[in-house]
Design a protein around this motif. Structure first.
Motif, PDB file in Angstrom:
ATOM      1  N   ARG A   1       0.858  -1.187   0.000  1.00  0.00           N
ATOM      2  CA  ARG A   1       0.000   0.000   0.000  1.00  0.00           C
ATOM      3  C   ARG A   1       0.894   1.237   0.000  1.00  0.00           C
ATOM      4  O   ARG A   1       1.764   1.384   0.849  1.00  0.00           O
ATOM      5  N   ALA A   2       0.653   2.114  -0.979  1.00  0.00           N
ATOM      6  CA  ALA A   2       1.372   3.383  -1.059  1.00  0.00           C
ATOM      7  C   ALA A   2       0.394   4.505  -0.751  1.00  0.00           C
ATOM      8  O   ALA A   2      -0.802   4.396  -1.034  1.00  0.00           O
ATOM      9  N   ARG A   3       0.921   5.589  -0.174  1.00  0.00           N
ATOM     10  CA  ARG A   3       0.060   6.705   0.226  1.00  0.00           C
ATOM     11  C   ARG A   3       0.609   8.024  -0.303  1.00  0.00           C
ATOM     12  O   ARG A   3       1.724   8.424  -0.003  1.00  0.00           O
TER      13      ARG A   3
ATOM     14  N   GLU B   1       2.980   2.645  -5.772  1.00  0.00           N
ATOM     15  CA  GLU B   1       3.431   4.032  -5.643  1.00  0.00           C
ATOM     16  C   GLU B   1       3.017   4.865  -6.849  1.00  0.00           C
ATOM     17  O   GLU B   1       2.530   5.992  -6.704  1.00  0.00           O
ATOM     18  N   SER B   2       3.164   4.326  -8.044  1.00  0.00           N
ATOM     19  CA  SER B   2       2.807   5.092  -9.243  1.00  0.00           C
ATOM     20  C   SER B   2       1.303   5.319  -9.332  1.00  0.00           C
ATOM     21  O   SER B   2       0.862   6.387  -9.767  1.00  0.00           O
TER      22      SER B   2
ATOM     23  N   PRO C   1       5.659   6.537   0.944  1.00  0.00           N
ATOM     24  CA  PRO C   1       5.822   5.414   1.866  1.00  0.00           C
ATOM     25  C   PRO C   1       5.048   4.201   1.346  1.00  0.00           C
ATOM     26  O   PRO C   1       3.884   4.318   0.967  1.00  0.00           O
ATOM     27  N   LYS C   2       5.737   3.060   1.294  1.00  0.00           N
ATOM     28  CA  LYS C   2       5.116   1.820   0.826  1.00  0.00           C
ATOM     29  C   LYS C   2       5.298   0.778   1.909  1.00  0.00           C
ATOM     30  O   LYS C   2       6.398   0.567   2.396  1.00  0.00           O
TER      31      LYS C   2
ATOM     32  N   TYR D   1      -4.636   6.248  -1.242  1.00  0.00           N
ATOM     33  CA  TYR D   1      -3.971   4.954  -1.097  1.00  0.00           C
ATOM     34  C   TYR D   1      -4.152   4.129  -2.361  1.00  0.00           C
ATOM     35  O   TYR D   1      -5.229   4.135  -2.959  1.00  0.00           O
ATOM     36  N   ALA D   2      -3.117   3.387  -2.710  1.00  0.00           N
ATOM     37  CA  ALA D   2      -3.187   2.439  -3.821  1.00  0.00           C
ATOM     38  C   ALA D   2      -2.566   1.127  -3.352  1.00  0.00           C
ATOM     39  O   ALA D   2      -1.499   1.125  -2.732  1.00  0.00           O
ATOM     40  N   ASP D   3      -3.266   0.019  -3.645  1.00  0.00           N
ATOM     41  CA  ASP D   3      -2.792  -1.312  -3.272  1.00  0.00           C
ATOM     42  C   ASP D   3      -2.403  -2.088  -4.526  1.00  0.00           C
ATOM     43  O   ASP D   3      -3.145  -2.078  -5.518  1.00  0.00           O
ATOM     44  N   ASP D   4      -1.259  -2.756  -4.452  1.00  0.00           N
ATOM     45  CA  ASP D   4      -0.824  -3.622  -5.545  1.00  0.00           C
ATOM     46  C   ASP D   4       0.245  -4.565  -5.017  1.00  0.00           C
ATOM     47  O   ASP D   4       0.933  -4.252  -4.039  1.00  0.00           O
ATOM     48  N   ASN D   5       0.395  -5.709  -5.689  1.00  0.00           N
ATOM     49  CA  ASN D   5       1.418  -6.672  -5.281  1.00  0.00           C
ATOM     50  C   ASN D   5       2.828  -6.163  -5.556  1.00  0.00           C
ATOM     51  O   ASN D   5       3.785  -6.615  -4.943  1.00  0.00           O
TER      52      ASN D   5
END
Length: 186
Positions: free
Chosen positions: A21-23, A108-109, A147-148, A98-102
Protein backbone atom coordinates in the motif's frame (compact mmCIF):
# COMPACT_ATOMS: atom_id res chain seq x y z
CA UNK A 1 -1.45 -22.81 21.28
CA UNK A 2 -0.49 -19.11 21.26
CA UNK A 3 3.04 -19.74 19.99
CA UNK A 4 1.86 -22.26 17.41
CA UNK A 5 -0.80 -19.82 16.19
CA UNK A 6 1.74 -17.00 15.94
CA UNK A 7 4.09 -19.23 13.92
CA UNK A 8 1.24 -20.18 11.58
CA UNK A 9 0.28 -16.51 11.22
CA UNK A 10 3.88 -15.55 10.40
CA UNK A 11 4.08 -18.39 7.87
CA UNK A 12 0.87 -17.21 6.19
CA UNK A 13 2.23 -13.65 5.99
CA UNK A 14 5.37 -14.98 4.32
CA UNK A 15 3.70 -17.47 1.96
CA UNK A 16 0.67 -15.35 0.97
CA UNK A 17 1.70 -11.76 1.69
CA UNK A 18 -0.88 -8.96 1.48
CA UNK A 19 -0.42 -6.36 -1.26
CA UNK A 20 1.72 -3.28 -0.82
CA UNK A 21 0.00 0.00 0.00
CA UNK A 22 1.37 3.38 -1.06
CA UNK A 23 0.06 6.70 0.23
CA UNK A 24 0.10 10.06 -1.56
CA UNK A 25 -1.06 13.21 0.22
CA UNK A 26 -2.92 16.25 -1.05
CA UNK A 27 -3.51 19.25 1.20
CA UNK A 28 -7.01 20.69 0.87
CA UNK A 29 -7.49 24.11 2.45
CA UNK A 30 -11.05 25.39 2.43
CA UNK A 31 -9.98 28.84 3.71
CA UNK A 32 -13.05 28.86 5.91
CA UNK A 33 -12.31 32.30 7.36
CA UNK A 34 -12.48 33.90 3.92
CA UNK A 35 -15.14 31.70 2.36
CA UNK A 36 -17.54 31.98 5.27
CA UNK A 37 -16.80 35.08 7.35
CA UNK A 38 -19.99 34.81 9.39
CA UNK A 39 -19.52 33.28 12.82
CA UNK A 40 -22.22 30.62 12.59
CA UNK A 41 -20.76 27.24 13.38
CA UNK A 42 -23.67 25.25 12.05
CA UNK A 43 -23.49 26.84 8.62
CA UNK A 44 -19.70 26.52 8.52
CA UNK A 45 -19.92 22.80 9.23
CA UNK A 46 -22.54 22.42 6.53
CA UNK A 47 -20.28 24.31 4.11
CA UNK A 48 -17.32 22.06 4.94
CA UNK A 49 -19.39 18.89 4.56
CA UNK A 50 -20.87 20.04 1.25
CA UNK A 51 -17.52 21.02 -0.25
CA UNK A 52 -15.89 17.80 1.00
CA UNK A 53 -18.58 15.73 -0.71
CA UNK A 54 -18.03 17.67 -3.94
CA UNK A 55 -14.29 17.01 -3.75
CA UNK A 56 -14.91 13.31 -3.09
CA UNK A 57 -17.01 13.18 -6.24
CA UNK A 58 -14.13 14.77 -8.13
CA UNK A 59 -11.68 12.21 -6.69
CA UNK A 60 -13.85 9.29 -7.84
CA UNK A 61 -15.01 10.91 -11.09
CA UNK A 62 -14.71 9.13 -14.42
CA UNK A 63 -12.22 11.71 -15.72
CA UNK A 64 -9.86 11.31 -12.75
CA UNK A 65 -10.14 7.50 -12.76
CA UNK A 66 -9.48 7.42 -16.51
CA UNK A 67 -6.41 9.64 -16.06
CA UNK A 68 -5.04 7.19 -13.47
CA UNK A 69 -5.81 4.21 -15.71
CA UNK A 70 -4.12 5.93 -18.66
CA UNK A 71 -1.04 6.74 -16.54
CA UNK A 72 -0.72 3.08 -15.54
CA UNK A 73 -1.71 1.56 -18.86
CA UNK A 74 -2.44 -1.91 -17.44
CA UNK A 75 -5.47 -1.34 -15.22
CA UNK A 76 -9.10 -0.53 -15.90
CA UNK A 77 -11.27 2.06 -14.20
CA UNK A 78 -13.39 -0.75 -12.74
CA UNK A 79 -10.32 -2.37 -11.12
CA UNK A 80 -9.26 0.97 -9.69
CA UNK A 81 -12.64 1.56 -8.08
CA UNK A 82 -13.14 -1.99 -6.83
CA UNK A 83 -9.90 -2.95 -5.15
CA UNK A 84 -6.92 -0.78 -6.02
CA UNK A 85 -7.68 2.70 -4.67
CA UNK A 86 -8.88 4.01 -1.31
CA UNK A 87 -9.48 7.57 -0.16
CA UNK A 88 -8.98 8.60 3.44
CA UNK A 89 -9.54 11.80 5.42
CA UNK A 90 -12.08 13.60 3.26
CA UNK A 91 -12.10 16.82 5.28
CA UNK A 92 -9.88 19.86 5.58
CA UNK A 93 -6.10 19.31 5.64
CA UNK A 94 -4.32 16.23 4.31
CA UNK A 95 -6.27 13.90 2.06
CA UNK A 96 -4.55 10.52 1.73
CA UNK A 97 -4.77 8.66 -1.56
CA UNK A 98 -3.97 4.95 -1.10
CA UNK A 99 -3.19 2.44 -3.82
CA UNK A 100 -2.79 -1.31 -3.27
CA UNK A 101 -0.82 -3.62 -5.54
CA UNK A 102 1.42 -6.67 -5.28
CA UNK A 103 4.24 -4.61 -6.80
CA UNK A 104 5.40 -1.81 -4.48
CA UNK A 105 6.53 0.47 -7.31
CA UNK A 106 3.24 0.08 -9.16
CA UNK A 107 1.32 0.89 -5.96
CA UNK A 108 3.43 4.03 -5.64
CA UNK A 109 2.81 5.09 -9.24
CA UNK A 110 -0.96 4.53 -8.91
CA UNK A 111 -1.20 6.56 -5.71
CA UNK A 112 0.91 9.34 -7.19
CA UNK A 113 -1.09 9.43 -10.43
CA UNK A 114 -4.37 9.54 -8.50
CA UNK A 115 -3.24 12.40 -6.26
CA UNK A 116 -1.94 14.43 -9.20
CA UNK A 117 -5.05 13.80 -11.33
CA UNK A 118 -7.32 14.74 -8.42
CA UNK A 119 -5.41 17.94 -7.69
CA UNK A 120 -5.46 18.96 -11.34
CA UNK A 121 -9.18 18.23 -11.79
CA UNK A 122 -10.18 19.87 -8.51
CA UNK A 123 -8.08 22.98 -9.17
CA UNK A 124 -9.55 23.25 -12.68
CA UNK A 125 -13.04 23.04 -11.14
CA UNK A 126 -12.16 25.75 -8.60
CA UNK A 127 -10.59 28.00 -11.26
CA UNK A 128 -13.57 27.62 -13.60
CA UNK A 129 -15.98 28.11 -10.67
CA UNK A 130 -17.80 24.99 -11.83
CA UNK A 131 -19.21 24.00 -8.45
CA UNK A 132 -16.41 24.27 -5.91
CA UNK A 133 -15.86 27.43 -3.88
CA UNK A 134 -13.18 29.72 -5.30
CA UNK A 135 -11.43 29.99 -1.92
CA UNK A 136 -10.44 26.31 -1.87
CA UNK A 137 -6.73 25.71 -2.35
CA UNK A 138 -5.43 22.29 -3.36
CA UNK A 139 -1.77 21.37 -3.17
CA UNK A 140 -0.10 18.01 -3.73
CA UNK A 141 2.25 17.68 -0.77
CA UNK A 142 3.56 14.17 -1.32
CA UNK A 143 3.58 12.41 -4.69
CA UNK A 144 7.14 11.12 -5.04
CA UNK A 145 9.11 8.68 -2.90
CA UNK A 146 5.89 7.60 -1.23
CA UNK A 147 5.82 5.41 1.87
CA UNK A 148 5.12 1.82 0.83
CA UNK A 149 4.27 -0.93 3.25
CA UNK A 150 2.14 -4.03 3.34
CA UNK A 151 -1.58 -3.29 3.57
CA UNK A 152 -1.90 -5.70 6.51
CA UNK A 153 0.93 -5.81 9.03
CA UNK A 154 2.72 -8.90 10.28
CA UNK A 155 1.42 -8.19 13.77
CA UNK A 156 -2.17 -8.54 12.51
CA UNK A 157 -1.32 -11.98 11.13
CA UNK A 158 0.36 -12.94 14.41
CA UNK A 159 -2.66 -11.80 16.41
CA UNK A 160 -5.10 -13.60 14.12
CA UNK A 161 -3.03 -16.79 14.33
CA UNK A 162 -2.82 -16.59 18.11
CA UNK A 163 -6.54 -15.96 18.60
CA UNK A 164 -7.43 -18.72 16.13
CA UNK A 165 -5.16 -21.21 17.88
CA UNK A 166 -6.64 -20.29 21.26
CA UNK A 167 -10.14 -20.75 19.89
CA UNK A 168 -9.32 -24.13 18.35
CA UNK A 169 -7.55 -25.20 21.54
CA UNK A 170 -10.50 -24.18 23.69
CA UNK A 171 -12.88 -25.93 21.33
CA UNK A 172 -10.85 -29.15 21.52
CA UNK A 173 -10.69 -29.11 25.31
CA UNK A 174 -14.38 -28.25 25.71
CA UNK A 175 -15.79 -30.89 23.42
CA UNK A 176 -13.34 -33.75 23.73
CA UNK A 177 -13.03 -35.55 27.02
CA UNK A 178 -9.39 -36.60 27.39
CA UNK A 179 -9.82 -37.97 30.91
CA UNK A 180 -12.68 -40.39 30.14
CA UNK A 181 -10.44 -43.45 29.67
CA UNK A 182 -8.70 -42.97 32.99
CA UNK A 183 -12.00 -42.75 34.88
CA UNK A 184 -13.33 -45.92 33.23
CA UNK A 185 -10.16 -47.85 34.04
CA UNK A 186 -10.58 -47.31 37.82
Amino acid sequence: AAVLGAVIGAAMHTILPPPYRARATVNVDFNLEQAWPQETDREQFYYLERESRKLERVAWSDAVMQAVADADGAVTVRELREDKLQLSQPAEAGWHFYADDNDANRAESLASAWALAFAQAAQANVSAQAGLNSFIKIEVTQSANLPKQRSVSLSSYLLAGTVSAWFVGAFVFLFFDFGAKKKDEK
